[in-house]
Design a protein around this motif. Structure first.
Motif, PDB file in Angstrom:
ATOM      1  N   LEU A  57       0.847  -1.202   0.000  1.00  0.00           N
ATOM      2  CA  LEU A  57       0.000   0.000   0.000  1.00  0.00           C
ATOM      3  C   LEU A  57       0.877   1.245   0.000  1.00  0.00           C
ATOM      4  O   LEU A  57       0.464   2.322  -0.430  1.00  0.00           O
ATOM      5  N   ILE A  58       2.110   1.089   0.471  1.00  0.00           N
ATOM      6  CA  ILE A  58       3.050   2.217   0.508  1.00  0.00           C
ATOM      7  C   ILE A  58       3.324   2.742  -0.910  1.00  0.00           C
ATOM      8  O   ILE A  58       3.734   3.888  -1.094  1.00  0.00           O
ATOM      9  N   ASN A  59       3.074   1.914  -1.913  1.00  0.00           N
ATOM     10  CA  ASN A  59       3.378   2.313  -3.295  1.00  0.00           C
ATOM     11  C   ASN A  59       2.286   3.165  -3.937  1.00  0.00           C
ATOM     12  O   ASN A  59       2.466   3.663  -5.050  1.00  0.00           O
ATOM     13  N   VAL A  60       1.151   3.294  -3.278  1.00  0.00           N
ATOM     14  CA  VAL A  60       0.023   3.994  -3.920  1.00  0.00           C
ATOM     15  C   VAL A  60       0.105   5.498  -3.686  1.00  0.00           C
ATOM     16  O   VAL A  60       0.147   5.958  -2.548  1.00  0.00           O
ATOM     17  N   THR A  61       0.143   6.232  -4.783  1.00  0.00           N
ATOM     18  CA  THR A  61       0.051   7.690  -4.705  1.00  0.00           C
ATOM     19  C   THR A  61      -1.281   8.114  -5.285  1.00  0.00           C
ATOM     20  O   THR A  61      -1.626   7.731  -6.409  1.00  0.00           O
ATOM     21  N   THR A  62      -2.024   8.832  -4.514  1.00  0.00           N
ATOM     22  CA  THR A  62      -3.277   9.372  -5.035  1.00  0.00           C
ATOM     23  C   THR A  62      -3.695  10.558  -4.192  1.00  0.00           C
ATOM     24  O   THR A  62      -3.097  10.831  -3.150  1.00  0.00           O
ATOM     25  N   GLU A  63      -4.686  11.261  -4.640  1.00  0.00           N
ATOM     26  CA  GLU A  63      -5.258  12.364  -3.865  1.00  0.00           C
ATOM     27  C   GLU A  63      -6.769  12.264  -3.947  1.00  0.00           C
ATOM     28  O   GLU A  63      -7.314  11.596  -4.833  1.00  0.00           O
ATOM     29  N   GLY A  64      -7.436  12.943  -3.034  1.00  0.00           N
ATOM     30  CA  GLY A  64      -8.894  12.912  -3.034  1.00  0.00           C
ATOM     31  C   GLY A  64      -9.410  11.850  -2.093  1.00  0.00           C
ATOM     32  O   GLY A  64      -8.710  11.418  -1.175  1.00  0.00           O
ATOM     33  N   TYR A  65     -10.651  11.450  -2.348  1.00  0.00           N
ATOM     34  CA  TYR A  65     -11.330  10.510  -1.447  1.00  0.00           C
ATOM     35  C   TYR A  65     -11.827   9.301  -2.240  1.00  0.00           C
ATOM     36  O   TYR A  65     -11.885   9.344  -3.479  1.00  0.00           O
ATOM     37  N   TYR A  96     -19.363  11.440  11.296  1.00  0.00           N
ATOM     38  CA  TYR A  96     -18.404  11.773  10.235  1.00  0.00           C
ATOM     39  C   TYR A  96     -17.004  11.408  10.721  1.00  0.00           C
ATOM     40  O   TYR A  96     -16.670  11.637  11.889  1.00  0.00           O
ATOM     41  N   ALA A  97     -16.200  10.834   9.838  1.00  0.00           N
ATOM     42  CA  ALA A  97     -14.800  10.562  10.181  1.00  0.00           C
ATOM     43  C   ALA A  97     -13.927  10.806   8.968  1.00  0.00           C
ATOM     44  O   ALA A  97     -14.290  10.446   7.839  1.00  0.00           O
ATOM     45  N   ASN A  98     -12.792  11.430   9.195  1.00  0.00           N
ATOM     46  CA  ASN A  98     -11.783  11.566   8.144  1.00  0.00           C
ATOM     47  C   ASN A  98     -10.527  10.882   8.665  1.00  0.00           C
ATOM     48  O   ASN A  98     -10.025  11.227   9.745  1.00  0.00           O
ATOM     49  N   VAL A  99     -10.034   9.895   7.903  1.00  0.00           N
ATOM     50  CA  VAL A  99      -8.913   9.081   8.397  1.00  0.00           C
ATOM     51  C   VAL A  99      -7.592   9.467   7.727  1.00  0.00           C
ATOM     52  O   VAL A  99      -6.585   8.779   7.902  1.00  0.00           O
ATOM     53  N   GLN A 100      -7.591  10.572   6.972  1.00  0.00           N
ATOM     54  CA  GLN A 100      -6.382  10.925   6.223  1.00  0.00           C
ATOM     55  C   GLN A 100      -5.324  11.736   6.986  1.00  0.00           C
ATOM     56  O   GLN A 100      -4.163  11.737   6.570  1.00  0.00           O
ATOM     57  N   PRO A 101      -5.655  12.452   8.071  1.00  0.00           N
ATOM     58  CA  PRO A 101      -4.614  13.275   8.697  1.00  0.00           C
ATOM     59  C   PRO A 101      -3.368  12.461   9.089  1.00  0.00           C
ATOM     60  O   PRO A 101      -3.471  11.340   9.579  1.00  0.00           O
ATOM     61  N   SER A 105      -1.382  16.175  15.579  1.00  0.00           N
ATOM     62  CA  SER A 105      -1.082  17.607  15.419  1.00  0.00           C
ATOM     63  C   SER A 105      -1.680  18.137  14.125  1.00  0.00           C
ATOM     64  O   SER A 105      -2.311  19.202  14.103  1.00  0.00           O
ATOM     65  N   SER A 106      -1.464  17.395  13.030  1.00  0.00           N
ATOM     66  CA  SER A 106      -2.000  17.920  11.768  1.00  0.00           C
ATOM     67  C   SER A 106      -3.526  17.887  11.775  1.00  0.00           C
ATOM     68  O   SER A 106      -4.172  18.749  11.170  1.00  0.00           O
ATOM     69  N   SER A 107      -4.127  16.957  12.510  1.00  0.00           N
ATOM     70  CA  SER A 107      -5.597  16.963  12.621  1.00  0.00           C
ATOM     71  C   SER A 107      -6.050  18.286  13.224  1.00  0.00           C
ATOM     72  O   SER A 107      -7.001  18.927  12.738  1.00  0.00           O
ATOM     73  N   ASN A 108      -5.377  18.698  14.306  1.00  0.00           N
ATOM     74  CA  ASN A 108      -5.749  19.974  14.947  1.00  0.00           C
ATOM     75  C   ASN A 108      -5.500  21.148  14.006  1.00  0.00           C
ATOM     76  O   ASN A 108      -6.328  22.061  13.896  1.00  0.00           O
ATOM     77  N   ALA A 268     -10.991  20.735   4.108  1.00  0.00           N
ATOM     78  CA  ALA A 268      -9.868  21.268   4.889  1.00  0.00           C
ATOM     79  C   ALA A 268      -8.708  20.266   4.906  1.00  0.00           C
ATOM     80  O   ALA A 268      -7.537  20.646   4.902  1.00  0.00           O
ATOM     81  N   VAL A 269      -9.051  18.970   4.926  1.00  0.00           N
ATOM     82  CA  VAL A 269      -7.995  17.945   4.897  1.00  0.00           C
ATOM     83  C   VAL A 269      -7.356  17.942   3.508  1.00  0.00           C
ATOM     84  O   VAL A 269      -6.146  18.130   3.362  1.00  0.00           O
ATOM     85  N   PHE A 270      -8.167  17.723   2.495  1.00  0.00           N
ATOM     86  CA  PHE A 270      -7.723  17.767   1.095  1.00  0.00           C
ATOM     87  C   PHE A 270      -8.744  18.555   0.292  1.00  0.00           C
ATOM     88  O   PHE A 270      -9.929  18.291   0.428  1.00  0.00           O
TER      89      PHE A 270
END
Ligand code: DSN
Length: 440
Positions: A57-65, A96-101, A105-108, A268-270
């Motif tokens: 999974l470390i090889n996957v580059t993507t953005e968005g949801y 609601y949950a966002n699991v990307q942060p 610290s970056s969540s805050n 705000a996350v992405f």
């Protein structure tokens, strides 16, 4: 079959390709195996979380949801992220949950920079009294871009809600932050919400330290009191390095024209704050959040609290100044001022015997954070290793013996009696052998 390179295979490859790096990592693993970690902000990653991290999974580059990405090749990582989101919602009864942060610290920071404008006012807990850097500490980016006000604790070390209300009514912040990094008592999120509502402020609850206790019902949940709840996943969730942003009943309130709170946070996350998510960490979060729903986890959290109470009571019996005379969570704070030893010397002396803690500033501390006048202990890791009440009592006695035989030379220099050190090292080693970090 899970498509990951086994720990053994990857270790062998690393050893042949880069023996220097490999030997340093091995030394670190050995250090952890033979040390009792009592760092309150730490825990032990579940082996299956490490397995998730160690995947392609470390090889996957993507953005968005999920189902709305900017790159191809996402059909499986989409399912993994959806699973992590569902498990996060289930673990905390969130809407609601966002699991990307990438971290707590970056969540805050995502919440603060996403909801506020530069120059807006924030009210957070003073770092000396137990707040986190991102709650507005003077050295943080938050203090550079926002006008920060802070609250402390009363002379007995407790949060003073009346004082917070007075400050809030006076400075009228747009955001109040509750939750702490070094506060051993329960936090009343409902009272914080009442204060926030009086001035029409957002309430952010950072539960990084107590997320496990909240998920297992051993601490009041902020999920429907705060507008937004954040947590890191590696402290009390035994997960990977990373963060979560959660909302309860307020997820769909309107925060600007035709935009709900959760829609605002999602953006705000992405794309506002982060780019590509760390997919192997998201898989690790999914794994840890499933563990959180287990009976094993509920028992673990009960033991975390039993252990911290044993630790606090034993330290008090041995004459230590335990802040607030006890604890409601996993954390025990000790004021060392009356013992003539700095937090720095105490931490380093214990480390010589493989007991790992961290020095901590205490309310009104006149020492810098590098020196500090207190120590912070936590029981997440020892409970995970399976130590029981008798062993916690033994740990306290070892700690006392080390600190009692540490001769202070200056704020940063000390001498630990050699015989005491050797005895403590052996006692710690015996406990570590009896309660291994990982059963292999
Ligand atoms: N916030 C720091 C702590 O509590 O130790 C790191 O997680």
């Amino acid at each position: 079959m899970i498509n990951y390179i086994s720990q053994q295979q990857s270790s062998c490859l690393l050893e042949s390709e880069d023996p220097l790096l490999s030997s340093l990592i091995n030394k670190e693993s050995k250090r952890q195996k033979n040390a009792l970690s009592m760092v309150a902000s730490a825990s032990v990653a579940l082996p299956s979380v490490i397995a998730c991290e160690n995947t392609t999974l470390i090889n996957v580059t993507t953005e968005g949801y999920p189902n709305s990405r900017y790159h191809g090749g996402c059909r499986f990582v989409d399912q993994i992220e959806e699973l992590a989101v569902e498990r996060a919602k289930s673990a905390f009864s969130a809407k609601y949950a966002n699991v990307q942060p990438h971290s707590g610290s970056s969540s805050n920071e995502i919440v603060i920079f996403g909801l506020l404008n530069p120059g807006d006012r924030i009210l957070g807990m003073d770092i000396c009294s137990g707040g986190h850097l991102t709650h507005g500490a003077p050295v943080s980016a938050i203090a550079k871009y926002f006008e920060v006000y802070s609250y402390g604790v009363d002379p007995k070390g407790y949060i003073d809600y009346e004082q917070i209300e007075d400050i809030a009514l006076h400075c009228k912040p747009k955001l109040i932050i509750c939750g702490a990094s070094s506060y051993p008592r329960k936090i009343d999120f409902a009272k914080f919400r009442k204060i926030a509502d009086k001035i029409n402020a957002f309430l952010l609850a950072d539960i990084s330290h107590i997320a496990g206790l909240v998920a297992s019902g051993l601490h009041m949940s902020p999920i429907d009191h705060a507008h937004i709840t954040t947590t890191s996943t590696y402290k009390q969730l035994y997960g990977p390095r990373g963060g979560l942003i959660l909302c309860g009943k307020d997820y769909d309130i309107c925060v600007e024209k035709n935009v709900t709170l959760s829609q605002k946070l999602q953006k705000a996350v992405f794309p506002f704050y982060q780019g590509t998510p760390i997919l192997n960490a998201i898989a690790g979060k999914a794994r840890a959040l499933d563990f959180v729903n287990s009976k094993e986890f509920a028992l673990l959290m009960k033991n975390v609290i039993l252990h911290s109470n044993t630790l606090a009571n034993n330290l008090i019996e041995l004459g230590y100044n335990v802040i607030t005379q006890g604890t409601d969570n996993h954390m025990v704070l000790v004021n060392l001022l009356d013992r003539g030893i700095t937090g720095y010397c105490a931490e380093k002396s214990l480390e010589e015997c493989n007991i790992i803690v961290n020095r901590n500033r205490i309310a009104g501390d006149n020492k810098s954070s590098m020196i500090a006048s207190g120590l912070r202990f936590g029981t997440n890791s020892l409970a995970f290793r399976g130590l029981g009440q008798p062993e916690l009592k033994q740990c306290t006695e070892i700690i006392n013996e080390i600190l009692t035989h540490t001769t202070v030379i200056s704020d940063t220099q000390f001498r630990l009696d050699e015989n005491i050190k050797n005895k403590a090292v052996n006692q710690v080693k015996a406990l570590c052998d009896q309660f291994p970090l990982y059963h292999v």
